[in-house]
Motif scaffolding. Structure first.
Motif, PDB file in Angstrom:
ATOM      1  N   LEU A  25      -5.626 -30.366 -53.262  1.00  0.00           N
ATOM      2  CA  LEU A  25      -6.751 -30.790 -54.097  1.00  0.00           C
ATOM      3  C   LEU A  25      -6.379 -31.911 -55.056  1.00  0.00           C
ATOM      4  O   LEU A  25      -7.259 -32.594 -55.578  1.00  0.00           O
ATOM      5  CB  LEU A  25      -7.301 -29.604 -54.895  1.00  0.00           C
ATOM      6  N   ILE A  26      -5.097 -32.088 -55.324  1.00  0.00           N
ATOM      7  CA  ILE A  26      -4.678 -33.193 -56.186  1.00  0.00           C
ATOM      8  C   ILE A  26      -4.840 -34.508 -55.435  1.00  0.00           C
ATOM      9  O   ILE A  26      -5.350 -35.492 -55.967  1.00  0.00           O
ATOM     10  CB  ILE A  26      -3.218 -33.018 -56.643  1.00  0.00           C
ATOM     11  N   LYS A  27      -4.400 -34.513 -54.188  1.00  0.00           N
ATOM     12  CA  LYS A  27      -4.575 -35.674 -53.320  1.00  0.00           C
ATOM     13  C   LYS A  27      -4.697 -35.171 -51.891  1.00  0.00           C
ATOM     14  O   LYS A  27      -3.784 -34.523 -51.387  1.00  0.00           O
ATOM     15  CB  LYS A  27      -3.393 -36.636 -53.445  1.00  0.00           C
ATOM     16  N   PHE A  28      -5.813 -35.462 -51.260  1.00  0.00           N
ATOM     17  CA  PHE A  28      -6.029 -34.980 -49.908  1.00  0.00           C
ATOM     18  C   PHE A  28      -5.095 -35.693 -48.941  1.00  0.00           C
ATOM     19  O   PHE A  28      -4.811 -36.889 -49.101  1.00  0.00           O
ATOM     20  CB  PHE A  28      -7.488 -35.174 -49.494  1.00  0.00           C
ATOM     21  N   PRO A  29      -4.588 -34.982 -47.954  1.00  0.00           N
ATOM     22  CA  PRO A  29      -3.672 -35.606 -46.989  1.00  0.00           C
ATOM     23  C   PRO A  29      -4.300 -36.820 -46.328  1.00  0.00           C
ATOM     24  O   PRO A  29      -5.496 -36.832 -46.039  1.00  0.00           O
ATOM     25  CB  PRO A  29      -3.424 -34.484 -45.972  1.00  0.00           C
ATOM     26  N   ASP A  30      -3.482 -37.815 -46.096  1.00  0.00           N
ATOM     27  CA  ASP A  30      -3.962 -39.059 -45.508  1.00  0.00           C
ATOM     28  C   ASP A  30      -3.881 -38.965 -43.989  1.00  0.00           C
ATOM     29  O   ASP A  30      -3.115 -39.645 -43.335  1.00  0.00           O
ATOM     30  CB  ASP A  30      -3.119 -40.231 -46.015  1.00  0.00           C
ATOM     31  N   GLY A  31      -4.686 -38.090 -43.441  1.00  0.00           N
ATOM     32  CA  GLY A  31      -4.708 -37.876 -42.006  1.00  0.00           C
ATOM     33  C   GLY A  31      -5.807 -36.900 -41.656  1.00  0.00           C
ATOM     34  O   GLY A  31      -6.353 -36.213 -42.528  1.00  0.00           O
ATOM     35  N   PRO A  32      -6.174 -36.783 -40.365  1.00  0.00           N
ATOM     36  CA  PRO A  32      -7.297 -35.939 -39.941  1.00  0.00           C
ATOM     37  C   PRO A  32      -6.907 -34.468 -39.820  1.00  0.00           C
ATOM     38  O   PRO A  32      -7.022 -33.864 -38.755  1.00  0.00           O
ATOM     39  CB  PRO A  32      -7.675 -36.543 -38.593  1.00  0.00           C
ATOM     40  N   TYR A  33      -6.449 -33.896 -40.931  1.00  0.00           N
ATOM     41  CA  TYR A  33      -6.009 -32.503 -40.906  1.00  0.00           C
ATOM     42  C   TYR A  33      -7.104 -31.523 -41.316  1.00  0.00           C
ATOM     43  O   TYR A  33      -7.007 -30.337 -41.034  1.00  0.00           O
ATOM     44  CB  TYR A  33      -4.816 -32.319 -41.843  1.00  0.00           C
ATOM     45  N   ARG A  70       5.335 -36.505 -45.171  1.00  0.00           N
ATOM     46  CA  ARG A  70       6.331 -36.335 -44.109  1.00  0.00           C
ATOM     47  C   ARG A  70       6.283 -34.913 -43.550  1.00  0.00           C
ATOM     48  O   ARG A  70       6.378 -34.711 -42.331  1.00  0.00           O
ATOM     49  CB  ARG A  70       7.732 -36.647 -44.639  1.00  0.00           C
ATOM     50  N   LEU A  71       6.118 -33.926 -44.432  1.00  0.00           N
ATOM     51  CA  LEU A  71       5.996 -32.544 -43.947  1.00  0.00           C
ATOM     52  C   LEU A  71       4.759 -32.390 -43.064  1.00  0.00           C
ATOM     53  O   LEU A  71       4.805 -31.734 -42.014  1.00  0.00           O
ATOM     54  CB  LEU A  71       5.916 -31.573 -45.125  1.00  0.00           C
ATOM     55  N   TYR A  72       3.657 -32.990 -43.502  1.00  0.00           N
ATOM     56  CA  TYR A  72       2.428 -32.903 -42.721  1.00  0.00           C
ATOM     57  C   TYR A  72       2.608 -33.552 -41.342  1.00  0.00           C
ATOM     58  O   TYR A  72       2.181 -33.006 -40.315  1.00  0.00           O
ATOM     59  CB  TYR A  72       1.269 -33.547 -43.469  1.00  0.00           C
ATOM     60  N   SER A  73       3.218 -34.718 -41.317  1.00  0.00           N
ATOM     61  CA  SER A  73       3.375 -35.414 -40.041  1.00  0.00           C
ATOM     62  C   SER A  73       4.296 -34.645 -39.092  1.00  0.00           C
ATOM     63  O   SER A  73       4.134 -34.721 -37.871  1.00  0.00           O
ATOM     64  CB  SER A  73       3.930 -36.820 -40.278  1.00  0.00           C
ATOM     65  N   GLN A  74       5.232 -33.873 -39.651  1.00  0.00           N
ATOM     66  CA  GLN A  74       6.147 -33.096 -38.829  1.00  0.00           C
ATOM     67  C   GLN A  74       5.550 -31.788 -38.327  1.00  0.00           C
ATOM     68  O   GLN A  74       5.795 -31.383 -37.190  1.00  0.00           O
ATOM     69  CB  GLN A  74       7.415 -32.769 -39.628  1.00  0.00           C
TER      70      GLN A  74
END
Length: 264
Positions: free
Chosen positions: A200-208, A238-242
């Protein structure tokens, strides 16, 4: 298949989604309708909060308890270290993240929603009818109820939460300055909790997430766009992309989209 009863915009639900993805477990998201859906949830679990998972005959509520259950039931890719000191630090950070980032980010986001009706409208799930979107452009308290956040907060409460989150993000940047993980030399529940709860602080920059593309990479002004905190968000990305799977509808994901809640 595991069923995850959730709110798409709940950071505690996101914490569990990230854990499930990290462990490589198949699951189906079941979007709980605030109000009537939570009554059904109470019949099943004795409480009204999400997230809840249903794994065969096992029903588990609370993101921390879900994490511990998944680690016991599916021990591949363990979440909690066995080393006593690292285990203690992992559990301590996880609890801190729940009580600090998890709670305060809701309060700070309320301030951002109060100031920007376009932001309020953008955060509604993509399946929300246009008529409902028009109504909630001007009523931030009610939109937070629809999104599962609860009630509004005073300006002083919002400001205090923003100040505390600034300190939290500064501390996380310092902890990660010379280490790829928060505890030890591999990813743990501490990392996944902090990463998911910071949604909620910053939404992930990807279609998650099942949200409009216009909110990707956006968040609370003064926090999401502060260059001092970008090392933390780069680490999280990086965690999200992995590990984080893309939402249904993308080319690399499996499973079904959120549905109305259905209790057996």
């Amino acid at each position: 298949m595991i069923e995850l009863y959730q709110f798409e915009l709940s950071q505690y639900s996101e914490k569990v989604r990230l854990i499930l993805d990290y462990k490589g477990l198949d699951y189906r998201k079941i979007e709980v309708t605030p109000g009537i859906g939570q009554v059904d949830l109470f019949r099943m679990t004795g409480q009204r909060k999400v997230p809840v998972i249903k794994d065969g005959s096992n029903i588990v509520a609370d993101s921390t308890e879900i994490a511990k259950y998944l680690d016991r039931q599916y021990p591949d890719r363990p979440l909690i270290p066995t080393d006593p000191k690292q285990r203690g630090m992992c559990l301590l950070i996880e609890e801190w993240a729940d009580e600090s980032i998890g709670i305060k980010s809701r309060k700070a986001l309320f301030g951002a929603l109060s100031q920007d009706q376009n932001f309020r409208k953008a955060l509604l799930p993509t399946t929300t009818p246009d008529l409902i979107k028009g109504i909630f452009e001007v009523v931030p308290n009610d939109i937070l109820k629809i999104l599962g956040f609860g009630v509004g907060y005073s300006p002083d409460v919002v400001k205090s939460a923003e100040n505390d989150l600034q300190q939290d993000l500064e501390a996380l940047c310092l902890l990660l300055a010379d280490s790829p993980y928060l505890v030890g030399d591999r990813i743990t529940l501490a990392d996944l909790s902090v990463a998911g709860l910071s949604m909620l602080i910053k939404f992930p920059d990807g279609p998650y997430l099942n949200l409009p593309a216009s909110v990707r990479g956006k968040g609370i002004p003064g926090l999401a766009d502060n260059l001092a905190y970008q090392p933390f968000f780069a680490w999280r990305d990086r965690l999200y992309s992995q590990f984080r799977k893309l939402t249904p509808g993308s080319s690399t994901t499996t499973g079904s989209a959120p549905t109305a809640i259905s209790i057996d």
